[in-house]
Design a protein around this motif. Structure first.
Motif, PDB file in Angstrom:
ATOM      1  N   VAL B 131     -18.792 -33.734  67.071  1.00  0.00           N
ATOM      2  CA  VAL B 131     -18.277 -33.797  65.701  1.00  0.00           C
ATOM      3  C   VAL B 131     -19.429 -33.940  64.710  1.00  0.00           C
ATOM      4  O   VAL B 131     -20.314 -34.765  64.900  1.00  0.00           O
ATOM      5  CB  VAL B 131     -17.325 -34.997  65.556  1.00  0.00           C
ATOM      6  N   SER B 200     -16.232 -29.521  69.969  1.00  0.00           N
ATOM      7  CA  SER B 200     -15.936 -30.713  70.773  1.00  0.00           C
ATOM      8  C   SER B 200     -14.609 -30.494  71.489  1.00  0.00           C
ATOM      9  O   SER B 200     -14.155 -29.368  71.637  1.00  0.00           O
ATOM     10  CB  SER B 200     -15.871 -31.937  69.862  1.00  0.00           C
ATOM     11  N   GLY B 201     -13.977 -31.574  71.930  1.00  0.00           N
ATOM     12  CA  GLY B 201     -12.687 -31.462  72.612  1.00  0.00           C
ATOM     13  C   GLY B 201     -12.856 -30.795  73.965  1.00  0.00           C
ATOM     14  O   GLY B 201     -13.680 -31.216  74.765  1.00  0.00           O
ATOM     15  N   ASN B 202     -12.088 -29.727  74.193  1.00  0.00           N
ATOM     16  CA  ASN B 202     -12.168 -29.086  75.508  1.00  0.00           C
ATOM     17  C   ASN B 202     -13.266 -28.018  75.563  1.00  0.00           C
ATOM     18  O   ASN B 202     -13.333 -27.258  76.513  1.00  0.00           O
ATOM     19  CB  ASN B 202     -10.810 -28.519  75.927  1.00  0.00           C
ATOM     20  N   ARG B 403      -4.202 -36.594  75.709  1.00  0.00           N
ATOM     21  CA  ARG B 403      -5.506 -37.221  75.451  1.00  0.00           C
ATOM     22  C   ARG B 403      -5.351 -38.728  75.349  1.00  0.00           C
ATOM     23  O   ARG B 403      -6.192 -39.498  75.803  1.00  0.00           O
ATOM     24  CB  ARG B 403      -6.081 -36.724  74.122  1.00  0.00           C
ATOM     25  N   HIS B 404      -4.260 -39.105  74.701  1.00  0.00           N
ATOM     26  CA  HIS B 404      -3.926 -40.499  74.477  1.00  0.00           C
ATOM     27  C   HIS B 404      -3.886 -41.264  75.801  1.00  0.00           C
ATOM     28  O   HIS B 404      -4.573 -42.263  75.999  1.00  0.00           O
ATOM     29  CB  HIS B 404      -2.539 -40.479  73.828  1.00  0.00           C
ATOM     30  N   PRO B 429     -22.112 -36.511  73.680  1.00  0.00           N
ATOM     31  CA  PRO B 429     -22.335 -37.554  72.679  1.00  0.00           C
ATOM     32  C   PRO B 429     -21.200 -38.586  72.653  1.00  0.00           C
ATOM     33  O   PRO B 429     -21.316 -39.597  71.973  1.00  0.00           O
ATOM     34  CB  PRO B 429     -22.383 -36.780  71.356  1.00  0.00           C
ATOM     35  N   SER B 430     -20.101 -38.335  73.351  1.00  0.00           N
ATOM     36  CA  SER B 430     -18.941 -39.216  73.201  1.00  0.00           C
ATOM     37  C   SER B 430     -18.340 -39.612  74.546  1.00  0.00           C
ATOM     38  O   SER B 430     -17.829 -38.766  75.279  1.00  0.00           O
ATOM     39  CB  SER B 430     -17.871 -38.526  72.355  1.00  0.00           C
ATOM     40  N   ARG B 432     -15.675 -41.503  74.866  1.00  0.00           N
ATOM     41  CA  ARG B 432     -14.221 -41.363  74.789  1.00  0.00           C
ATOM     42  C   ARG B 432     -13.821 -39.892  74.980  1.00  0.00           C
ATOM     43  O   ARG B 432     -12.819 -39.584  75.630  1.00  0.00           O
ATOM     44  CB  ARG B 432     -13.702 -41.879  73.444  1.00  0.00           C
ATOM     45  N   GLY B 433     -14.637 -38.998  74.389  1.00  0.00           N
ATOM     46  CA  GLY B 433     -14.382 -37.567  74.570  1.00  0.00           C
ATOM     47  C   GLY B 433     -14.394 -37.195  76.056  1.00  0.00           C
ATOM     48  O   GLY B 433     -13.547 -36.435  76.514  1.00  0.00           O
ATOM     49  N   GLU B 436     -11.222 -38.434  77.715  1.00  0.00           N
ATOM     50  CA  GLU B 436     -10.055 -37.604  77.369  1.00  0.00           C
ATOM     51  C   GLU B 436     -10.064 -36.281  78.135  1.00  0.00           C
ATOM     52  O   GLU B 436      -9.034 -35.651  78.294  1.00  0.00           O
ATOM     53  CB  GLU B 436     -10.026 -37.340  75.855  1.00  0.00           C
TER      54      GLU B 436
END
Lengths: 138, 472
Positions: B131, B200-202, B403-404, B429-430, B432-433, B436
């Motif tokens: 992000v 980011s994400g997937n 994701r939650h 970098p994440s 939590r990412g 998820e």
């Protein structure tokens, strides 16, 4: 009742729900719920103020417009927002968002929100409480 | 999904007969186990798509389908402009032309092992991820328009890659009919510092090696052998595509009633293909396809630079580049149709004139991304793909858990350590990412590709497993 936010499950994406005694507060909380998908809102310092104005033909589309306007500001300014103030008029919204530039070391942003969808999009008053919700694409 | 809602046509094909406002049936290609796992919302969304004006044959659902917004993710639907057909911003989604690119490296995994950590570090330093990350390229207004018209061709002309790369990209790297003037100023602003970023994400970039060959003849034509090292890039049109989706979703939702379209779900916002708004969307969406193609081309250049630094003997060349969120004008059964694929990959049959000569006999490579810890698959279009669902196949494993729920179930650090123990290096970098995107949050990719093959959508060619994963 204190204004608050929550996430609700969606298989691939994420639902954001703002709940408050007024419609404007529900909109503010929905924005906070969206930020919370990306990072812990309490890590964001309110160093810079951004003003947002938007319009839509109904309350539900106005919520989507508000969230999408925030995503645009976040994306072009590389900022995160942790505090919001909303004033609602007839089909129009004037909002303020306080935040700072993304700092990966401090914010550990988990995921980028691509857009607020119209799925489960709903703005309604139930037993004196306002709910503003939608699913955002991540 | 309740099987009682469906009529089983054969082992891997299920039909929801046309009823109520449905203009065509909905057809799901999946094994019984996968259908049972699908959310009831997939059923509702497939049915809603079948109600749209001008839809042809059926509302198709791929084996990896899950609950999306408007269309199911893994939804395919074709529309005929001559029959009042529509184009839908909701049917393409926010991440226009999100897709997968696969690169050969000319290396075997043994050549990589000693330098795996260093390569991961250099890739992570070279590729902007996560992000708020920006690329080293800032595009002015006229250069943005040139990029939106030129796609990967524009990128190659500007020094990011080689001319032969373009052969191995859908549309030869440049989507025709793109109209930069239909793209809003906001969309262009969102992109001006995002060229050459992964997102980011997937989205991810993986260095993988081939761990299984299922069809030796096609694998040879694809240039794949056991233990070959390849690079897989999964990303899309970044902020520009997201803003185009946002802009046109609103415009189409507001205009639908004026066009006499009753929307079963606002998210299915659409406009007649033969309308000013429909044409404007097509022009903008095609520009976003070019943005995605240019972005993956620039990322390819950055990957080549990283490899040159660590493993100079590597020679990175394209296997293929596919997009899985698009609407394209194609010819099927003598008709010109606008085929929406949302979370679905085009899978042209062997002999298709659009395929580059070197791949024409084999059929189109279909690149299926798995999760971080499981394998990904390379499939090929078959002669039956055309008959089944307008030459379409699945696109990935598909999420099995929100994701939650995933971020409450796992910790990113633990996921990374567990993968490291299996020889997979993760950089992100994440934390939590990473949590998820934990491998267990996804459906079993093996079941998805087996089902795609059994239903005749595509043929399995090779399995690849990750060595390095750069996660946005």
């Amino acid at each position: 009742m204190r204004a608050h936010w929550e996430h609700f499950p969606h298989e691939a994406d994420m639902g954001v729900r703002g709940i408050g005694p007024s419609e404007a507060q529900a909109f503010e909380q929905a924005a906070l719920a969206m930020t919370a998908i990306i990072t812990d809102p309490s890590t964001i310092q309110p160093l810079e103020l951004i003003r947002i104005e938007c319009e839509a033909p109904d309350d539900a589309l106005l919520l989507a417009e508000w969230l999408n306007s925030l995503l645009y500001e976040m994306s072009t300014r590389q900022m995160l927002f942790g505090r919001f103030a909303v004033e609602l008029g007839q089909g129009a919204l004037r909002g303020r968002a306080w935040g700072e530039r993304v700092d990966p070391e401090r914010h550990h942003p988990a995921v980028e929100v691509k857009g607020a969808t119209y799925t489960s999009l709903r703005v309604a008053q139930e037993e004196g409480t306002w709910i503003a919700q939608t699913v955002v694409d991540v | 999904m309740d099987l009682a809602l469906l009529t089983r046509s054969c082992e891997h094909e299920w039909e929801i007969p046309a009823q109520g406002a449905m203009r065509v049936p909905a057809i799901i290609f999946a094994s019984e186990a996968l259908v049972r796992q699908m959310d009831r919302k997939v059923y509702e969304q497939a049915v809603n798509v079948a109600m749209l004006p001008g839809i042809v044959t059926a509302s198709f659902v791929m084996p990896d389908a899950h609950w999306g917004y408007g269309f199911p993710i893994g939804g395919v639907a074709a529309f005929d402009a001559d029959e009042g057909g529509v184009v839908s911003a909701g049917g393409v989604g926010f991440d226009v032309s999100c897709g997968v690119r696969c690169l050969h490296t000319g290396l075997k995994s043994a050549a990589l092992r000693a330098d795996q950590e260093e390569l991961a570090d250099v890739l992570y330093a070279e590729i902007p991820v996560g992000v708020g990350s920006t690329g080293g390229i800032h595009l002015g207004a006229s250069e943005t328009d040139a990029m939106l018209a030129g796609g990967a061709s524009w990128a190659v002309q500007n020094g990011w890659g080689e001319a032969e790369d373009l052969e191995r990209i859908e549309e030869r790297g440049q989507m025709s009919g793109a109209d930069p003037h239909s793209v809003s100023v906001r969309a262009k602003q969102r992109q001006q510092d995002q060229m050459g970023t992964l997102g980011s994400g997937n989205h991810y970039l993986e260095v993988q090696h081939v761990t299984g060959i299922f069809d030796g003849a096609i694998a040879r034509q694809f240039g794949l052998e056991m233990d070959d090292v390849v690079v897989m890039i999964h990303c899309g049109s970044r902020g520009l595509g997201h803003q185009i989706g946002t802009d046109f979703l609103k415009r189409m939702a507001m205009a639908a009633s004026a066009y006499g379209i009753a929307l079963p779900d606002r998210e299915l916002a659409c406009a007649p293909i033969r309308s000013e708004l429909g044409q404007s969307y097509l022009g903008a969406m095609r520009a976003a396809i070019n943005c995605a193609l240019a972005n993956r081309q620039i990322l390819t250049h950055l990957v080549r630079r990283a490899f040159a630094h660590v493993l100079p003997e590597a020679r990175l060349s394209l296997l293929y580049d596919v997009s899985h969120n698009t609407c394209k004008l194609e010819h099927h059964g003598g008709r010109s149709l606008y085929v929406h694929r949302k979370g679905a990959t085009r899978a042209f049959s062997p002999g298709h004139p659009e395929l580059p000569e070197a791949l024409r006999a084999a059929g189109q490579p279909v690149l299926i991304g798995g999760s971080m810890g499981t394998g990904s698959y390379i499939l090929a279009g078959t002669h039956s793909s055309q008959r089944q669902a307008f030459s379409s196949a699945c696109h990935g494993a598909g999420r099995a858990m929100s994701r939650h729920q995933a971020s409450r179930t796992w910790r990113g650090r633990e996921v990374i350590e567990a993968l490291a123990a299996r020889g997979i290096t993760v950089r992100s970098p994440s934390m939590r990412g990473v949590a998820e995107e934990a491998p267990e949050a996804y459906k079993d990719v093996v079941a998805v590709v087996d089902s795609a093959e059994a239903s005749g959508l595509a043929r399995k060619v090779a399995r690849v497993e990750p060595l390095i994963c750069i996660k946005g």
